[in-house]
Design a protein around this motif. Structure first.
Motif: not given
Length: 128
Positions: A53-54, A50, A42, A48, A86
């Motif tokens: 975050r996953k 997201t 990231w 990304a 995030h």
């Protein structure tokens, strides 16, 4: 590199420093390692937020399945490191869980904290 990116890399370093404590017990489970890799990807713009975050959620799931306190804390450190993509305030949680992991393993809390402080990026003060 902005402050958020610097903190993300620092959080990844903190989590990676204790990752072996998870992998010694659960070497087949790559979710914490993948979370650490994700935050670095990231930061470099390769994935990304997201996706990172996953990976954070997956590392926390690995923590819930871990069998000892050092492994649990190490997986949580990795999860918070990835979550830093995030929200940058997750970086301190990555560091604190890394400290917990070290302390649970060999009572090296002060050594771990000193190591973390020595790795802080330029222009970023110790968040603890």
């Amino acid at each position: 590199m902005n402050r958020h990116q610097k903190l993300a890399l620092w959080a990844a370093d903190c989590a990676e420093h204790v990752l072996a404590l998870f992998e010694a017990e659960h070497g087949e489970d790559q979710r914490p390692r993948q979370a650490i890799e994700a935050v670095r990807q990231w930061q470099s713009g390769d994935i990304a937020m997201t996706i990172a975050r996953k990976k954070a959620f997956a590392a926390h799931a690995a923590a819930r399945q871990a069998t000892n306190s050092a492994a649990i804390a190490a997986a949580r450190a990795a999860g918070h490191a990835a979550a830093t993509a995030h929200v940058e305030t997750h970086a301190i949680h990555a560091a604190r869980y890394a400290q917990r992991a070290r302390n649970a393993h060999d009572e090296g809390l002060d050594d771990e904290r000193e190591w973390q402080i020595s790795r802080l990026p330029d222009g970023v003060e110790a968040p603890f």
